[in-house]
Design a protein around this motif. Structure first.
Motif, PDB file in Angstrom:
ATOM      1  N   GLU A 565      84.984  18.984  45.522  1.00 60.58           N
ATOM      2  CA  GLU A 565      85.299  20.380  45.845  1.00 60.58           C
ATOM      3  C   GLU A 565      84.320  21.332  45.157  1.00 60.58           C
ATOM      4  O   GLU A 565      83.850  22.300  45.750  1.00 60.58           O
ATOM      5  CB  GLU A 565      86.716  20.722  45.390  1.00 60.58           C
ATOM      6  N   THR A 602      94.633  19.994  47.254  1.00 60.26           N
ATOM      7  CA  THR A 602      95.557  20.021  46.120  1.00 60.26           C
ATOM      8  C   THR A 602      96.891  19.454  46.568  1.00 60.26           C
ATOM      9  O   THR A 602      97.015  18.914  47.678  1.00 60.26           O
ATOM     10  CB  THR A 602      95.708  21.448  45.552  1.00 60.26           C
ATOM     11  N   LYS A 642      93.928  25.447  50.908  1.00 59.77           N
ATOM     12  CA  LYS A 642      93.953  24.098  50.343  1.00 59.77           C
ATOM     13  C   LYS A 642      94.655  23.142  51.308  1.00 59.77           C
ATOM     14  O   LYS A 642      95.765  23.413  51.770  1.00 59.77           O
ATOM     15  CB  LYS A 642      94.706  24.076  49.012  1.00 59.77           C
TER      16      LYS A 642
END
Length: 998
Positions: A565, A602, A642
């Motif tokens: 990321e 996440t 996310k």
């Protein structure tokens, strides 16, 4: 008579042995302890603790419990409280029976658990506690969580990883979680945190267990973790006093020597202890070290030194919590004297709890004999035993309850653990070099990225996550010259150094690995990512040729995902180096990087979602697959930028030969409208080449004299222009036998027959002109009403290609896909991708008479050579999510503005909702009344599309959710749409909305 004689002789020998000072103590007539160090008398009760808050004082009820219990205890029971014995839940019944015997016969006060499993340990703890008259202390070394010792439990990052984090609230969260888990497992002590200042990079036993080499940073982090642990009613133990950081010797094997002056020790090593005493540190563990400046006797372990344990730790520093020895089986001390003698020496030095004694029966015999010879007083014994009982009361052991076994595994492995783990690595990973802003990687349309692995551990999650951002090619070659030849076409080379996350393993760079890094750095633009402790960089003497240097600290799955990321900018770098790397990098070095608004990854909990509720998606997906509504499914959910749920279910076909993978590519059917045609039309609109009132005649002169000349852009894209739903174009290409006519088709590619629509089937290149003529000549509805039509986007495709001079498949790649990193999206995917990555959509028994795998299912799109405005794109859920996120961010992705916010808002407006037409301009919109494509729970600002092959892409600005569902429900034949009738896509969407917690 014979046994009595032996005992008398042994007592006499022991007395002579003690009187000679061999145990480091003498006795005066008042039974007061006399140190053989400084020539003065000290009673332990006289220790001055006025400078330390009385954080461990009990209530009157607590003191009454301690005193009354102590007064009922036998001498043997008092001796037994001093011992905390090693226990294992992975050993046989002989071990557990031996522990039970120590409890019953020698009244031991506690157990320190080592290897095993949580349920096994819990059952043993319950068994052992049930046998003990006085509840046992239960503790464990859980420096990075229970996973340090137990299988099937959670492991948090090492202290050195946490040392890179600047947000102390996160470290306190770590402590809270570790405390919760320890308490759930019936433990009162976590022998952590490590307070050692690791100033020696060659330290073989501390290293990554330390928060770093800076005393202030170590202290700050240790306090945060301690506060979290102790907030849950579990005691922390600071270790290893007086300081184990500045040594290159493993105290498990031999006695380390610390040659620092007392002044330096007080300034550096003692600093965390002094601070933490005032913050309420419950206990301290004393190390086995030879420290000449504190204990002048040569090679005399600090753990049995009265000078260290009593004079310094308790008297000078004022510590009045519990004092543990380090494990007394360690060679650094067990080689010094017999086990029984070592235990007694440790007690006489001032320790309260004797940890991991090797021979409890012999040790207690020693205590019994020493007591009979007046070698220590009742007051000395009471000092430690009452302190132990005091802490047992504070731990709630006065009202002991057995551990509840039910749900223990789930409680110890709660979903919130992963949520915290993501936060920790997002804040820990450190960038040390960023020449020419090589990080984050930008301009994906101009990049060609290679990945080279170094090291012997897994890199799966790192590489797979990199590939979710861009096309990344893994290059494997042992010969460096051959490797470099393969790397020549690439603009950037990412080197991943992957070493095992197993504790205490040597992860230093080998000479051949070092040579390889240097070689690649000299010849390429390199980003080196180190998934190992920062000390692994020590062999690199010159970092000049490395453009990007990232320290990810550990090789865990989440570390790999988060590091990828960072490389692509969905998070920014926040970590700071906790130790120095030669003269190249110093403590607190760490560069910030730019955050690009690309999708990241996440857990649901980190974006206000509930994992347990989302897990219900699996049941619905499997229901559809088991009922043969579709052989396979991809589902992706993102929120607040996310990705929080990405799973693939089932197989490519019902024969179950190929499992669906996240990287597989589906025919997305009508999603093509908003994935390829619409974004290019929005560019035209943004550049003011068209507007909502622009007519078809203006856009495309072929409509000038037709019945469609005055249809405006807004009506056209809102499916409010009266166009026919579709036209059976294929009929014009069939001969009398209803087979593809040779006028229009060839079995092999020829001049003017280059467009392929199936195996051994090519159509005339100019048939697209015929399609457009048929559209121009088609009828319009007399009544102006909503009617969904594929013709709209076929018209727009023709408009785009004639306006730009480029075909739609080239336009979408140039304008969007390459820069968005949609490297898994394409028209005619067989030109780019392996066929085995593409689930088949249908067995065409009518026109093409073949299995359609990699060829567009929609026949009208096929007749255009697989490139049409309404169908033809193949993609996976991750790529679809990127363009939906682009829309959600109103034209911006990766910090690149593709079109203005106003353009998006204009297209996402329902202009005809008042007359029962729910459509936006190109986008589908949610329900009007009971009719619509969604669960009915999406907001009216939401938008998206559904596809004939069983696909759906939806985004909601109000909840910031992106939902993608892909399938091949048309396989093997596109009969009844059972997937749609069963509301599978909508039911999954409903679960997504139910999972929102904020």
């Amino acid at each position: 008579m014979k046994k009595i004689g032996i005992k008398i002789v042994f007592s006499y020998v022991l007395f002579i042995f003690v009187a000679a000072g061999c145990v480091g103590t003498k006795v005066n007539k008042n039974k007061t302890i006399v140190s053989t160090g400084p020539s003065k008398i000290e009673n332990l009760d006289s220790i001055n603790t006025t400078n330390i808050p009385k954080l461990f004082d009990l209530s009157p009820e607590g003191n009454k419990w301690v005193d009354s219990l102590y007064n009922t205890m036998t001498l043997e029971e008092k001796f037994g409280q001093l011992f905390m014995v090693a226990a294992y839940s992975n050993k046989d019944s002989a071990h557990s029976n031996a522990i039970e015997k120590l409890i019953l016969d020698y009244k031991i006060g506690g157990l320190i658990f080592f290897q095993g499993g949580p349920v096994r340990q819990a059952k043993l703890t319950n068994r052992f506690q049930s046998k003990s008259k006085i509840p046992l202390f239960i503790g464990s070394d859980a420096e990075w969580g229970l996973g340090m010792r137990l299988d099937s439990t959670y492991r948090y990052p090492w202290n050195m990883t946490l040392g890179a984090i600047q947000d102390m609230k996160l470290l306190e969260k770590v402590g809270v979680q570790m405390g919760k888990q320890s308490k759930r497992l019936g433990m009162q002590f976590n022998f952590a945190p490590v307070l050692d200042i690791n100033s020696n990079p060659k330290n073989p036993i501390i290293g990554f267990r330390s928060f770093g080499e800076d005393k202030f940073k170590v202290t700050e982090r240790a306090i945060a973790v301690m506060n979290g642990v102790q907030s849950q009613g579990v005691f922390s133990t600071g270790k290893h006093f007086p300081g184990h950081g500045d040594t290159d010797t493993d105290s498990h094997k031999k006695l380390p020597i610390i040659n620092s002056s007392k002044e330096r020790l007080k300034d550096i090593e003692f600093y965390p202890y002094k601070k933490m005493f005032h913050e309420g540190l419950a206990s301290v563990m004393v190390a086995h070290l030879s420290v000449p400046s504190l204990e002048p006797r040569p090679n005399f372990p600090s753990s049995i030194s009265y000078n260290v344990v009593t004079d310094i730790l308790q008297k000078e520093m004022g510590f009045h919590g519990l004092i543990f020895t380090d494990a007394l089986n360690m060679k650094s001390v067990s080689n010094f004297k017999l086990p029984s003698e070592i235990n007694f020496e440790a007690f006489m030095a001032g320790n309260d709890v004797l940890l991991f004694p090797e021979n409890v029966p012999a040790a207690i015999d020693k205590f019994r004999l020493a007591y009979s010879l007046n070698l220590f007083t009742d007051e000395r014994l009471a000092f430690s035993v009452k302190k132990i009982l005091k802490f047992k009361y504070k731990a709630g052991l006065n009202t002991y309850k057995p551990i509840v076994i039910e749900n223990l595994y789930n409680d110890l492995n709660a979903l919130e653990n992963d949520a915290l783990q993501y936060e920790l690595y997002e804040n820990a990973i450190t960038v040390l070099k960023n020449t020419s802003a090589v990080l984050p990687v930008k301009n994906l349309d101009k990049q060609k990225i290679a990945y080279v692995k170094i090291g012997d551990d897994s890199n799966d999650d790192f590489l797979s996550t990199l590939k979710k951002y861009a096309e990344v090619t893994e290059i494997e070659e042992t010969n460096l010259d051959s490797l470099q030849a393969k790397l020549q076409p690439f603009t950037t080379v990412i080197i991943g150094y992957h070493k095992s996350d197993v504790a205490f393993r040597n992860d230093d760079l080998k000479s051949n690995e070092l040579f390889k890094i240097n070689f690649l750095a000299k010849n390429n633009t390199v980003i080196l990512n180190v998934f190992a402790k920062p000390y692994s960089l020590l062999p690199i003497t010159n970092f000049d040729d490395i453009e990007g240097l990232v320290v990810s600290y550990q090789n865990s799955s989440i570390a790999q995902i988060v590091s990828a990321e960072l490389i692509f900018g969905s998070i920014e770098a926040k970590g700071k180096l906790p130790v120095s790397i030669n003269d190249s990098f110093k403590v607190n070095d760490g560069l910030p990087t730019e955050k690009l608004n690309r999708l990241g990854f996440t857990t649901p909990e980190n974006v206000g979602m509930n994992s347990t509720i989302l897990s219900k998606i699996e049941g619905i997906a499997n229901k559809a697959i088991n009922a043969k509504m579709t052989p396979g499914i991809q589902v992706l959910v993102a929120r607040k930028g996310k990705v929080i749920y990405q799973k693939s279910f089932g197989y490519h076909t019902y024969d179950k030969s190929i499992k669906v993978q996240d990287s597989d590519i589906y025919d997305v059917a009508s999603l093509t409208k908003i994935l390829a045609t619409l974004p290019n039309v929005m560019l035209q609109y943004d550049q003011q080449k068209i507007n909502l009132e622009t007519t078809l005649a203006t856009m495309s002169p072929i409509f000038k004299d037709s019945n469609k000349a005055n249809i405006n852009f807004k009506d056209l894209l809102s499916h409010y222009a009266g166009l026919a739903a579709g036209i059976p174009f294929y009929k014009a290409t069939m001969d009398k036998s209803k087979s593809p006519s040779e006028v229009y088709f060839r079995k092999v590619a020829e001049e003017n027959f280059s467009k392929k629509l199936g195996d051994s089937l090519f159509i005339r290149d100019d048939f697209s002109d015929t399609i457009m003529k048929m559209i121009v000549d088609s009828k319009l509805s007399v009544k102006k009403e909503y009617k969904y039509s594929d013709l709209t986007f076929m018209i727009l495709k023709d408009y785009l290609e004639k306006t730009t001079g480029k075909t739609l498949d080239i336009l979408i790649q140039e304008n969007f896909y390459r820069s968005l990193g949609m490297n898994n999206s394409s028209f005619n995917p067989l030109n780019k991708f392996d066929k085995n990555r593409i689930p088949p959509t249908e067995t065409d028994t009518y026109f093409r008479r073949q299995l359609l795998q990699g060829y567009v299912n929609d026949l009208s799109a096929a007749l255009e050579g697989g490139v049409s405005g309404h169908a033809g794109v193949f993609s996976n859920a991750m790529d679809v999510a990127k363009i939906m996120e682009l829309y959600l961010q109103k034209g911006n992705y990766g910090n690149q503005q593709y079109f203005s916010e106003k353009t998006f808002e204009d297209f996402n407006t329902c202009y005809f909702c008042a007359v029962g037409n729910r459509r936006g301009v190109g986008f589908d919109k949610p329900q009007l009344g009971t009719e619509g494509p969604t669960c009915g729970c999406a907001s009216m600002t939401s938008f998206g599309h559904t596809g004939y092959t069983g696909t759906m892409a939806w985004a909601d600005p109000e909840t910031q959710i992106v939902y993608v569902f892909l399938s091949n429900r048309t396989f093997p034949v596109a009969a009844e749409n059972r997937l749609s009738k069963a509301n599978i896509r909508e039911d999954i969407q409903k679960i997504i909305y139910e999972a929102i917690t904020d």
